[in-house]
Enzyme design. Structure first.
Site, PDB file in Angstrom:
ATOM      1  N   THR A   1       0.835  -1.213   0.000  1.00 38.61           N
ATOM      2  CA  THR A   1       0.000   0.000   0.000  1.00 38.61           C
ATOM      3  C   THR A   1       0.868   1.261   0.000  1.00 38.61           C
ATOM      4  OG1 THR A   1      -1.645  -1.249   1.245  1.00 38.61           O
ATOM      5  CG2 THR A   1      -1.894   1.146   1.215  1.00 38.61           C
TER       6      THR A   1
ATOM      7  N   HIS B   1      -5.525   0.352  -7.741  1.00 45.53           N
ATOM      8  CA  HIS B   1      -6.273  -0.458  -6.772  1.00 45.53           C
ATOM      9  C   HIS B   1      -6.353  -1.900  -7.270  1.00 45.53           C
ATOM     10  CE1 HIS B   1      -9.536  -2.000  -4.239  1.00 45.53           C
ATOM     11  NE2 HIS B   1     -10.033  -2.517  -5.355  1.00 45.53           N
TER      12      HIS B   1
HETATM   13  P1  IDP Z   1      -4.659  -1.318  -0.622  1.00 43.34           P
HETATM   14  O1  IDP Z   1      -5.045  -0.347  -1.712  1.00 43.34           O
HETATM   15  O2  IDP Z   1      -3.201  -1.666  -0.681  1.00 43.34           O
HETATM   16  O3  IDP Z   1      -5.555  -2.530  -0.550  1.00 43.34           O
HETATM   17  P2  IDP Z   1      -6.092  -0.333   1.728  1.00 43.34           P
HETATM   18  O4  IDP Z   1      -5.626  -0.475   3.135  1.00 43.34           O
HETATM   19  O5  IDP Z   1      -7.249  -1.169   1.276  1.00 43.34           O
HETATM   20  O6  IDP Z   1      -4.817  -0.531   0.770  1.00 43.34           O
HETATM   21  O7  IDP Z   1      -6.451   1.202   1.517  1.00 43.34           O
HETATM   22  C1  IDP Z   1      -7.151   1.607   0.363  1.00 43.34           C
HETATM   23  C2  IDP Z   1      -6.544   2.877  -0.160  1.00 43.34           C
HETATM   24  O8  IDP Z   1      -6.710   3.922   0.794  1.00 43.34           O
HETATM   25  C3  IDP Z   1      -5.028   2.822  -0.395  1.00 43.34           C
HETATM   26  O9  IDP Z   1      -4.687   2.231  -1.623  1.00 43.34           O
HETATM   27  C4  IDP Z   1      -4.674   4.290  -0.350  1.00 43.34           C
HETATM   28  O10 IDP Z   1      -5.014   4.947  -1.577  1.00 43.34           O
HETATM   29  C5  IDP Z   1      -5.600   4.793   0.747  1.00 43.34           C
HETATM   30  N1  IDP Z   1      -4.919   4.801   2.043  1.00 43.34           N
HETATM   31  C6  IDP Z   1      -4.704   3.745   2.878  1.00 43.34           C
HETATM   32  N2  IDP Z   1      -4.022   4.107   3.978  1.00 43.34           N
HETATM   33  C7  IDP Z   1      -3.818   5.433   3.840  1.00 43.34           C
HETATM   34  C8  IDP Z   1      -3.153   6.414   4.660  1.00 43.34           C
HETATM   35  O11 IDP Z   1      -2.622   6.132   5.734  1.00 43.34           O
HETATM   36  N3  IDP Z   1      -3.124   7.694   4.188  1.00 43.34           N
HETATM   37  C9  IDP Z   1      -3.694   8.047   3.007  1.00 43.34           C
HETATM   38  N4  IDP Z   1      -4.326   7.167   2.202  1.00 43.34           N
HETATM   39  C10 IDP Z   1      -4.388   5.885   2.624  1.00 43.34           C
HETATM   40 MG    MG Z   2      -7.628  -2.596  -0.125  1.00 40.25          MG
END
Ligand code: IDP
Ligand code: MG
Length: 160
Positions: A102, A126
């Site tokens: 991520t 994504h």
């Molecule tokens: P992933 O995309 O790797 O599955 P997730 O935890 O599902 O990660 O989070 C979805 C999306 O939310 C991430 O791809 C990113 O764009 C955003 N995101 C996650 N954590 C953060 C953060 O700490 N700050 C800003 N954006 C975040």
């Molecule tokens: Mg995710």
């Protein structure tokens, strides 16, 4: 009828892959599509799309309690995205590996985020995190009739 292509039909998964607005604005659409295409997965859905707020909220509903949720919704709706569905055996986990961690600074070189991004809030792509979510997100982003069932000419050269 090609028996070797249908032998593992139950194992075929779908994953929802999306080039986020930063990836589109930075001209990385072709580069990102290429990585899945070259790997050997099958593209069954593809469109450029301006995501409405309600859809972004539904897609991100598991993150509703997070502090970054409002900025995430702004990010996803800030410009057109490229929506894709890729199919194949093991495609969900494999696509997550191709995408990388991520946080792009922690993502391995060779992954999309590892090669092309620097910040979690601008991580260009994504990918669904489970086969169940692959199905759920495909149904959320694509209408019936927008997906294509087809057999790539290269199929027998990818699977024995
Ligand atoms: P992933 O995309 O790797 O599955 P997730 O935890 O599902 O990660 O989070 C979805 C999306 O939310 C991430 O791809 C990113 O764009 C955003 N995101 C996650 N954590 C953060 C953060 O700490 N700050 C800003 N954006 C975040
Ligand atoms: Mg995710």
């Amino acid at each position: 009828f090609l028996p070797h292509l249908v032998a593992s039909l139950e194992q075929v998964e779908q994953t929802y892959i999306m080039v986020k607005p930063d990836g589109v604005q930075r001209g990385l659409v072709g580069e990102i599509i290429s990585r899945f295409e070259r790997k050997g997965f099958k593209l069954t859905g593809l469109k450029l799309f301006q995501c409405p707020k309600e859809l972004a909220e539904e897609h991100c509903k598991d993150l509703k309690t997070k502090s970054f949720y409002p900025t995430l919704i702004d990010y996803i709706t800030s410009g057109p995205v490229v929506c894709m569905v890729w199919e194949g055996v093991g495609v969900v986990a494999s696509a997550r590996k191709l995408i990388g961690s991520t946080n792009p600074l922690q993502a391995e070189p060779g992954t999309i985020r590892g090669d092309l991004a620097v910040q979690t809030g601008r991580n260009v792509v994504h990918g669904s995190d489970s086969p169940e979510n692959g199905k759920r997100e495909t149904a959320l982003w694509f209408k019936e009739g927008e997906l294509c069932e087809w057999t790539p000419a290269q199929a027998p050269w990818l699977m024995e």
